[in-house]
Each structure stands twice: as structure tokens, then as C-alpha cells.
Scaffold this active site. Sequence first.
Site, mmCIF file in Angstrom:
data_model
loop_
_atom_site.group_PDB
_atom_site.id
_atom_site.type_symbol
_atom_site.label_atom_id
_atom_site.label_comp_id
_atom_site.label_asym_id
_atom_site.label_seq_id
_atom_site.Cartn_x
_atom_site.Cartn_y
_atom_site.Cartn_z
ATOM 1 N N LYS A 1 135.207 7.919 -99.826
ATOM 2 C CA LYS A 1 135.850 6.596 -99.658
ATOM 3 C C LYS A 1 136.883 6.367 -100.751
ATOM 4 C CE LYS A 1 131.480 5.192 -97.726
ATOM 5 N NZ LYS A 1 130.138 4.649 -98.043
ATOM 6 N N HIS B 1 118.852 15.758 -96.168
ATOM 7 C CA HIS B 1 119.761 15.039 -97.076
ATOM 8 C C HIS B 1 119.389 15.157 -98.540
ATOM 9 C CE1 HIS B 1 121.813 12.663 -93.840
ATOM 10 N NE2 HIS B 1 120.660 12.868 -93.227
ATOM 11 N N THR C 1 129.047 10.363 -100.410
ATOM 12 C CA THR C 1 130.021 9.871 -99.423
ATOM 13 C C THR C 1 130.940 8.828 -100.048
ATOM 14 O OG1 THR C 1 128.208 8.484 -98.638
ATOM 15 C CG2 THR C 1 128.812 10.364 -97.270
ATOM 16 N N LYS D 1 126.765 3.342 -106.746
ATOM 17 C CA LYS D 1 125.828 4.152 -105.957
ATOM 18 C C LYS D 1 124.436 3.771 -106.419
ATOM 19 C CE LYS D 1 127.910 7.853 -107.741
ATOM 20 N NZ LYS D 1 128.191 8.818 -106.697
ATOM 21 N N ARG D 2 123.405 4.246 -105.700
ATOM 22 C CA ARG D 2 122.055 3.957 -106.154
ATOM 23 C C ARG D 2 121.862 4.477 -107.584
ATOM 24 N NH1 ARG D 2 118.328 2.029 -102.348
ATOM 25 N NH2 ARG D 2 116.936 2.055 -104.140
ATOM 26 N N LYS E 1 122.042 11.096 -110.764
ATOM 27 C CA LYS E 1 123.424 10.630 -110.579
ATOM 28 C C LYS E 1 124.101 10.334 -111.920
ATOM 29 C CE LYS E 1 122.417 8.591 -106.011
ATOM 30 N NZ LYS E 1 123.322 9.244 -105.031
HETATM 31 C C1 26Q Z 1 111.263 8.193 -97.655
HETATM 32 C C2 26Q Z 1 109.906 7.964 -97.545
HETATM 33 C C3 26Q Z 1 109.354 6.747 -97.919
HETATM 34 C C4 26Q Z 1 110.196 5.763 -98.386
HETATM 35 C C5 26Q Z 1 111.558 5.997 -98.490
HETATM 36 C C6 26Q Z 1 112.101 7.216 -98.138
HETATM 37 C C7 26Q Z 1 113.541 7.471 -98.268
HETATM 38 C C8 26Q Z 1 114.476 6.508 -97.888
HETATM 39 C C9 26Q Z 1 115.827 6.746 -98.010
HETATM 40 C C10 26Q Z 1 114.012 8.670 -98.760
HETATM 41 C C11 26Q Z 1 115.375 8.917 -98.869
HETATM 42 C C12 26Q Z 1 116.304 7.946 -98.492
HETATM 43 C C13 26Q Z 1 117.737 8.132 -98.598
HETATM 44 C C14 26Q Z 1 118.343 9.211 -99.014
HETATM 45 C C15 26Q Z 1 119.803 9.312 -99.139
HETATM 46 O O1 26Q Z 1 120.514 8.331 -99.000
HETATM 47 N N1 26Q Z 1 120.335 10.499 -99.395
HETATM 48 C C16 26Q Z 1 121.760 10.668 -99.506
HETATM 49 O O2 26Q Z 1 122.268 10.993 -98.222
HETATM 50 C C17 26Q Z 1 123.683 11.028 -98.221
HETATM 51 C C18 26Q Z 1 124.138 11.235 -96.801
HETATM 52 O O3 26Q Z 1 123.900 12.550 -96.401
HETATM 53 C C19 26Q Z 1 124.195 12.084 -99.162
HETATM 54 O O4 26Q Z 1 125.599 11.977 -99.205
HETATM 55 C C20 26Q Z 1 123.626 11.894 -100.568
HETATM 56 O O5 26Q Z 1 123.991 12.979 -101.385
HETATM 57 C C21 26Q Z 1 122.114 11.778 -100.481
HETATM 58 O O6 26Q Z 1 121.583 11.486 -101.760
#
Ligand code: 26Q
Length: 816
Positions: free
Chosen positions: A668, A365, A664, A556-557, A562
Site C-alpha cells: 500500500k 500465512h 501487505t 501494523k500489529r 515486526k
Molecule cells: C488463530 C487461532 C486462535 C486465535 C487466533 C488465531 C489467529 C488469528 C489471526 C492467527 C493468525 C491470525 C492472522 C494472521 C495474519 O494476519 N498473518 C499475516 O497474513 C498476511 C496476509 O497473508 C501476511 O501478509 C502477513 O505477513 C502475515 O503475518
Amino acid sequence: MASSKREPSLGNEAEQVKQDLHRHYKYTLGRFDSAPNSPYMLPAISYTVRDRLMERWSFTAEEEQRKDTRKVFYLSLEFLLGRSLSNAILNLDMEEPARNALMEFGCSLEGIEEKEKDAGLGNGGLGRLAACFMDSCASLGLPVVGYGIRYEYGMFHQSLHSGRQVEQPDHWLIDGNVWEIERPDHTRTVKFYGYTEFYINDSGKQCARWVGTQNVLAVAYDMPIPGYRNNRVNTLRLWKAAASDEFNLQEFNEGDYSDAVAQKNLAEQITMVLYPNDASESGKELRLRQQYFLASASLQDVIADWVAKRGENFDEFANYHCFQLNDTHPTLAVAELMRLLMDEHKLSWHSAWDITKKTMAYTNHTLLPEALEKWSVRLMKELLPRLLDIIYEVNARFLAEVAQKWPGDIARQQRMSIIEEGPEPHVRMAYLAIVGSFSVNGVAGLHSHLLTTGLFRDFYELWPKKFNNKTNGVTPRRWMAHCNKGLSALLNESIGEAWVSDLSQLGKLRAYVDDASFCERWLHIKRNNKVRLSNLVKQVCNVDFDPEAIFDVQVKRIHEYKRQLLNILHVIHLYDRITRGDVAGIKPRCVLIGGKAAPGYALAKLIIKLANNVAHVVNSDSKASEYLKLVFFPNYRVSSMEIICPGTDLSEQISTAGKEASGTGNMKFMMNGALTIGTYDGANIEILDAVGAEHFFLFGLKVEEIGNFRIQNDPNYLIEQDEDLKRVVNLLECGHFSMFEPGIFEPLIWAIRNPSDPWMTAADFRSYVDSQKLATAAFEDRNGWCKSSIINTASSAKFSSDRTISEYARDIWKII
Ligand code: 26Q
């Protein structure tokens, strides 16, 4: 639509639903009054709906047992479910009877639904994707089980103090959770620490076992995932950590009571809180414990089920199972499956590896190299010694394969090694996932392409057939049928009701683009949704949004890539023009920005502060606020998006090209008839392709252009050359938005001026502002905009998660 054959006996007749509601209120909850404001109405109606889920759930479980088919297990550290009641009511077609029953108590259905707390068990896109996927799997009747963690505290609650983000704990379970069933009979034991012992077994074979461990119990909590009107209910199994008695007792007998309690706390810490970083936070031991806890408990669960049915014969195991890894977070499953099969079930390395490679599939991702997960070998050796042994062995055999294909290419072996060597060696989780899987996929066309040409190029050269694309999607149940009732009614009337489970039907809308009365109704619905959003903005931000203005939204985050900062620079630019009296072509605009920053991400937090300060200045300037409003919407979450996206005209998807894997939210907004202003990035490209360039505001450098541009890019020169940008940066530098805290935005100014600006903020400013001008003008043409809006919805079929899941099911899971 796949549906289970048996008809449920508990029906949706108005009278029956009413009776059940009364019964639960009185007998289940012990309430003898009937106050409309009672906090017990929510659980009472939830139990009433849940009864109907239960019956269908039992049918599905029975059918699964009987059919004995290949199953998929979706492993994810995050499931960002949001609210369950409204979703269950929609999918079970209970709206009318539920509404009527509640009316007897003097309650409105919506009033009760919005009292439910969001299940915020995720950070953002990846977690919400898992939730949309669960909905689609159930709606398509697919045998897919979700495995995750039952965090006691979900994504933090964001509040603002003097415009700065303050995180507060999200104790979402405080009022109890009607939507989970505890299953103590499925408790598993997960090992930590200890060491590997080698021994010779009865048949003279050398074996290994992991001993001297500290054990933690994993207790199963199941949540029902209803399909859309097909009598199917799938399962999401979430694990909660509990201390094992055996350990406590041992400590207790040694007379160390407080140590025993401390150990209990340590065990229960594992599932206490979701890590609020949406890019990897490196090195936190507790996070690694969470990841292993999920992987081990889930695999043990699946294997126990297999052994109960088939005994210790694993010959057919790979034909019946597939594990989809949601990013690298559950990737220890690769090593854990090897361990369970070899150490506990006595398979050879060869057989275990064969099964692992045939059952694991990995979804990536992210394209940000810094977000690729790594764990120090030292930490892994201490916490998971047996798994580290296995990872080393996997790596040794893998590197032998690399050496065979590219003899003497030492550099390549080093590049591809699962172990990153150096003063502090690390395990590269993505490499472990690739080596241990039969499928690796990205989440949008461009993203998958960039993976094979960039980040994972070496692996693509070795195994080209492993790599594939699965463009993301979102569920039209929650993101249209539920959140946009006005639009749903119009669609049902004009193109029939089938679109909810067959989004390709939306194409029929194109026939209506020149129908004036249809257009009027379309605009009327949008207006109602904008009024609803205005009311929310008034309530939470105390700012007046005029529904006649264009509603321009970025939620979004908060991340540099972004580019919320670029959005704010545009707002400052408009403010600057208006206050100078240069209002030619400027039209009323309401800008909404929302999202959470990782607690340790200082620059992201500063962007929030800037948004709030700019909002304050703009909204309290009498001249500017005639044309322009800005709010930073606090505590953005799934349930706020349900109100925000139907009320949006212009969707901001403005990431630096090549950085957003998919996005995503963009989907929406599109489904709900917003137009996109966006870069050539992630799924924007596919949205643009589906809708056509005339209905999309494209701007900014493309990935191929960025590479060259970077070499000669000098933001300071660009700022000097562009009068508008210069004025914007000047306003920032002269402290116009930080009167009482001079200098606080220095780091952001530096980020814009930074010669190696990785996010291309200055570089894309001009084309962004020009594109915004086009959007303003387009919005003035009411009919033209309406047409584009209809065409956006009409072209959004591809972005249904039903399409995405059908592709996973066909190409990777091989279950259809
Ligand atoms: C990893 C290790 C330790 C702590 C936290 C994490 C961690 C947690 C969540 C790393 C990444 C995430 C989330 C990532 C994320 O949401 N990515 C998004 O995924 C979407 C679904 O595929 C995409 O549409 C977005 O582009 C992407 O940024």
C-alpha cells in the site's frame, strides 16, 4: 474487464440520485427535518447507493444461476472490510451525483463518509487480504463467494491510558448496518457435543451418524461486494449464531426456564466476538466452536444448493466447487465435508475423500512454528466427536501412505502424523489441511520457499506438486483510487484511467521521471497528503507534524518479530545525538507508529508503553522536537490507513528476516509513492526486485545469514562494541523514559540483551541506523527522492490483488 450484459435501470443521473436521497431520508428513515448534522444522512445516502447495488446484485445472482459454472468459496474467519459507502460510490462511479445530492442538505461527501464505522471483522493482514481478494474477484467478474462470521463485536477499540493500551468493545452494529441483508431462508443447523452412533442401513451397509447433539442455528447475512464499474456484485455471506427453538422448548417443558435462557446465551456467544490474537491463541473452546460453526454452516449451504439443483448425485460435485481455506482457521471443513458426504448423503469413504481432496485448497500465512494451530484431542472429542473419528481415519490412511513411501521410517511417521502424540495429544491443523487439499500455497516467494524447505518439508517430499506460491496483493481501488484522490487525478491525466483495473498501466509513469513539471505536481500531491495526515495527527495525538519533514511510518500489529522496538531504538538514538548537540546530517523527521497488541501479549503492550514514553520525552524536549517528533497513533485501523499511507514518505518494513510471511502494508505504501526501508523478508524482496536497489533502503541480516550468526551472536558484546547502541541501551537502563515508574522496561531491555535474541534486534541495529542515514540524505535531494517515489508507484503493478487473484483463478481454482 468482465461485465454483466444487462444494463441497470437505476442510473446515476444527478436528479434521480437527489430524489432518492430525499425519499430515503423522509420515507425510509422517517426524518422530517433536514439538518446538515443529522446522523441520518449517512444511512440515507447509503440506502441510495445500496438501491443501485441491489439491482446489479440481482443480475449477478440470476446470471450465476443460469450459467451454472464452477464456483469458488473463500472460507475465512476474518474479513477486514473497513468502510463500505466510499468503496461502493467509487466502484459504481457515483461520486459526482452523491456529492451534489448531499450538497443540497449542506453536507460534504467526505464528511458523511467518515461517519461510517469500520467493519473491523479481522485482526490485520490476513483479514484485510480476504477483503482485498473479494474486491478483486468481483472486479474481475469471477464467481467467488466469501463465507465468514458476522461478529457482533469486531476488533477491539484501542485507547491509551497513561500510554498503555486499553481495549474497549467495538459495537460496530449499534447504529444498524445498511450493508447487510438477512436471509433467514438460508438458515442452517450446526451440531455440537453428542456422540457417534453406528447402524446398519436398509441396504445392509454400516453407517455412522452423529446423535445426541446440541444444535445451534446459523443465520445468513449477505453483504454485497461490488466490482469496479462492471455491473457485477458478488456475495459475502456472514453467519450469525442463534439458539434453536427445539432445544429451548425441550428445556422449557422440563420446567427449567433459566437453563433454557443460559443455553440460548451459549449458542449466541459463538458469533459474539472476534478473537483479537493474530497468532494462534491455544486451546480456547469458543474459538474452536467458531471455526466449526463457519465450516459446517458454509459447507451445508453449498451442498444444499447443489442438491436443490442436481439431487443426490455428487459425481460432478468436485468439478463445480473449490474451497479456499484462509489459513488453518476453517480447516475443519476437510473433516466436515467428509462427514456431510458420508453421513448425510451416503457416499462411501472413497468417493467422499476423492471429492474432498479435489475441492480443498489451503493458504498458509505464517512461518512462526509457535503460531501453527493445534487443538487438543480431548477438547475435540467432547465438542466434535464425529469429526474426531473422521480425522483419526484420515490420519490412519495417510500414515499408511507414508509408511509405504518410506518403509520403516517411524520417526517420519511421527513427524508427519496429523495427531501429535504426547501426554496431551493434539490435532495439527496445518497437517490436516495439507493432507486434505490439492493445493498448498504460501503468500510470497521467500515464504513459499521456506515452507517447502522448513516447516512442511516432509510433505513437500511426498507431494511436491501440491505446493505453490501466490504472492499477496492489495486492491488499487481502495488503496489508490479511493484513498489518494490527488494522485488518481494526476494518473488519469497522464496515463489514462485504465490503471484502476489494469495496474500494469502504471509502468507508463516511468516516462515521466525526468519531467520537471510532472515532478512538481507529484511533490505537491504528496505535500497535500502530508498536510491531511498532519491534521489527523494533530487531532488525535495533539502533536504538530511539519509537512516539510520526512514522514517515517510503521503501522501494523505489534509483534516482537515486526520489530517496532528496533524502530524506537532508532528514535532514541536520534534523540540522544540531538540532545548531545551532534546534529550533523540530522534532518527533521516525524515518526508515526501505530498498531494493536493482542490483549494477552504483555511484551507487545510494553512496546506500546515505551513508544508513548519516548514520544513524550522527545516531543517535550525543545531541542529534540526541533528535529524529531514521535507519535503512537491510537486505534490504527483500515480507515486510518486510508489517510496514513498517502501521506507517508518512508515505509518501515523491518521484520526479522524469515519471519514476515509477506506483508501487505508494504504494498500500500509503495503504490502511494513511499520508499521502503526494509529487511530481505516476505514481499519486501519482490518489492526490491521490482523497484531496484537504488530506490529501496535495504538493511539487516538475510535468512541464510541469521542461522550462522545466531551461533556466535552475543547482543551484550554488540552493545559494548557499538557506542551508539550502548548509549541507547544506557538511556533505557538509567530510566530516562520511565522516570515515574522505574524499572518498567526491564523486560524489553532483557529482550535486547537476551543472548538467544530470536529477533536479532541488536544484531541489525547498526545496519538499520546506517540505512536510516542514507534515507535522510536521500530525502534532502528533493528531485532524486521524487524520482524514486514515482518509480515506486510505477513499479507497483505486481502488487495489485487483481494479479494475485488472476493467479489463484488460473492455477488453483481453474476458473479462467
Ligand atoms: C488463530 C487461532 C486462535 C486465535 C487466533 C488465531 C489467529 C488469528 C489471526 C492467527 C493468525 C491470525 C492472522 C494472521 C495474519 O494476519 N498473518 C499475516 O497474513 C498476511 C496476509 O497473508 C501476511 O501478509 C502477513 O505477513 C502475515 O503475518
